[in-house]
Write a protein that holds these residues in place. Sequence first.
Motif, short mmCIF file in Angstrom:
data_model
loop_
_atom_site.label_atom_id
_atom_site.label_comp_id
_atom_site.label_asym_id
_atom_site.label_seq_id
_atom_site.Cartn_x
_atom_site.Cartn_y
_atom_site.Cartn_z
N ALA A 1 0.83 -1.20 0.00
CA ALA A 1 0.00 0.00 0.00
C ALA A 1 0.87 1.26 0.00
O ALA A 1 1.92 1.30 0.62
N ILE A 2 0.40 2.25 -0.72
CA ILE A 2 1.09 3.53 -0.76
C ILE A 2 0.61 4.36 0.44
O ILE A 2 -0.58 4.49 0.67
N THR A 3 1.55 4.92 1.18
CA THR A 3 1.18 5.71 2.35
C THR A 3 0.63 7.07 1.93
O THR A 3 0.87 7.52 0.80
N ALA A 4 -0.06 7.71 2.83
CA ALA A 4 -0.60 9.05 2.57
C ALA A 4 0.54 10.02 2.25
O ALA A 4 0.43 10.85 1.35
N GLU A 5 1.65 9.90 2.98
CA GLU A 5 2.79 10.79 2.74
C GLU A 5 3.34 10.58 1.33
O GLU A 5 3.68 11.55 0.65
N GLN A 6 3.39 9.33 0.87
CA GLN A 6 3.88 9.06 -0.49
C GLN A 6 2.94 9.66 -1.53
O GLN A 6 3.39 10.20 -2.54
N ARG A 7 1.64 9.58 -1.28
CA ARG A 7 0.68 10.17 -2.21
C ARG A 7 0.86 11.68 -2.28
O ARG A 7 0.79 12.27 -3.36
N ILE A 8 1.08 12.29 -1.13
CA ILE A 8 1.29 13.74 -1.10
C ILE A 8 2.57 14.11 -1.84
O ILE A 8 2.57 15.03 -2.66
N THR A 9 3.67 13.40 -1.56
CA THR A 9 4.93 13.74 -2.24
C THR A 9 4.83 13.47 -3.74
O THR A 9 5.37 14.24 -4.54
N ASN A 10 4.12 12.42 -4.14
CA ASN A 10 3.91 12.15 -5.57
C ASN A 10 3.15 13.29 -6.23
O ASN A 10 3.49 13.74 -7.33
N LEU A 11 2.09 13.76 -5.55
CA LEU A 11 1.28 14.86 -6.09
C LEU A 11 2.12 16.12 -6.23
O LEU A 11 2.08 16.81 -7.26
N LEU A 12 2.91 16.44 -5.20
CA LEU A 12 3.74 17.65 -5.25
C LEU A 12 4.83 17.52 -6.32
O LEU A 12 5.17 18.51 -6.97
N SER A 13 5.34 16.32 -6.52
CA SER A 13 6.33 16.09 -7.59
C SER A 13 5.70 16.34 -8.95
O SER A 13 6.32 16.95 -9.83
N MET A 14 4.47 15.86 -9.13
CA MET A 14 3.76 16.11 -10.39
C MET A 14 3.52 17.60 -10.59
O MET A 14 3.68 18.12 -11.70
N ALA A 15 3.15 18.29 -9.53
CA ALA A 15 2.93 19.74 -9.60
C ALA A 15 4.22 20.44 -10.01
O ALA A 15 4.21 21.37 -10.82
N GLN A 16 5.35 19.98 -9.48
CA GLN A 16 6.65 20.57 -9.83
C GLN A 16 6.96 20.34 -11.31
O GLN A 16 7.36 21.27 -12.01
N ARG A 17 6.74 19.12 -11.79
CA ARG A 17 7.00 18.83 -13.20
C ARG A 17 6.10 19.65 -14.11
O ARG A 17 6.50 20.03 -15.20
N ALA A 18 4.89 19.93 -13.64
CA ALA A 18 3.93 20.73 -14.42
C ALA A 18 4.14 22.23 -14.20
O ALA A 18 3.40 23.04 -14.75
N ARG A 19 5.12 22.57 -13.37
CA ARG A 19 5.41 23.97 -13.02
C ARG A 19 4.19 24.67 -12.41
O ARG A 19 3.87 25.80 -12.74
N ARG A 20 3.53 23.96 -11.50
CA ARG A 20 2.35 24.48 -10.82
C ARG A 20 2.57 24.64 -9.31
O ARG A 20 1.64 24.69 -8.55
N ILE A 21 3.85 24.72 -8.93
CA ILE A 21 4.19 24.95 -7.53
C ILE A 21 5.46 25.80 -7.49
O ILE A 21 6.32 25.65 -8.36
N VAL A 22 5.50 26.71 -6.54
CA VAL A 22 6.70 27.53 -6.34
C VAL A 22 7.17 27.34 -4.90
O VAL A 22 6.37 27.00 -4.04
N SER A 23 8.47 27.54 -4.67
CA SER A 23 8.98 27.35 -3.32
C SER A 23 10.02 28.39 -2.97
O SER A 23 10.63 28.99 -3.86
N GLY A 24 10.17 28.61 -1.68
CA GLY A 24 11.08 29.63 -1.19
C GLY A 24 10.29 30.87 -0.79
O GLY A 24 9.32 31.23 -1.47
N SER A 25 10.67 31.50 0.30
CA SER A 25 9.91 32.62 0.86
C SER A 25 9.60 33.73 -0.13
O SER A 25 8.46 34.15 -0.27
N PHE A 26 10.62 34.22 -0.82
CA PHE A 26 10.43 35.36 -1.72
C PHE A 26 9.47 35.02 -2.86
O PHE A 26 8.53 35.77 -3.14
N VAL A 27 9.68 33.88 -3.51
CA VAL A 27 8.86 33.49 -4.66
C VAL A 27 7.42 33.21 -4.23
O VAL A 27 6.48 33.57 -4.93
N VAL A 28 7.25 32.58 -3.08
CA VAL A 28 5.91 32.30 -2.56
C VAL A 28 5.17 33.60 -2.27
O VAL A 28 4.00 33.76 -2.63
N GLU A 29 5.87 34.55 -1.65
CA GLU A 29 5.25 35.84 -1.35
C GLU A 29 4.84 36.56 -2.65
O GLU A 29 3.76 37.13 -2.74
#
Length: 108
Positions: free
Chosen positions: A2-30
Amino acid sequence: MAITAEQRITNLLSMAQRARRIVSGSFVVEQAAKEKKAVMLLVAADAADETKKNGRKLADKYGLPYTELLDRESLGGCLGKGFRAIAALTDDGFAKRLGELLEDLHMR
């Protein structure tokens, strides 16, 4: 296995990164929040108290959902970066799916 909830979350965030739909770091987030591009704020559970406080302020100011999840290493790792304490999803679909995963996690 079984895939854990944490793995599902990290998989989703990885997909968001590949799709360029997530930003990170204080300045960029602001910047994303100010430009109304951010739709959900994510802060690492082990982030500094000051980072969490600033994240909550930013979320309140711009009316964004706020959640604390993963740790800095896991959050950065699934984004293909080093340690990351704060990130923001910029896509409604990814934010909705993450919200569903978090709800499932809290219902258990």
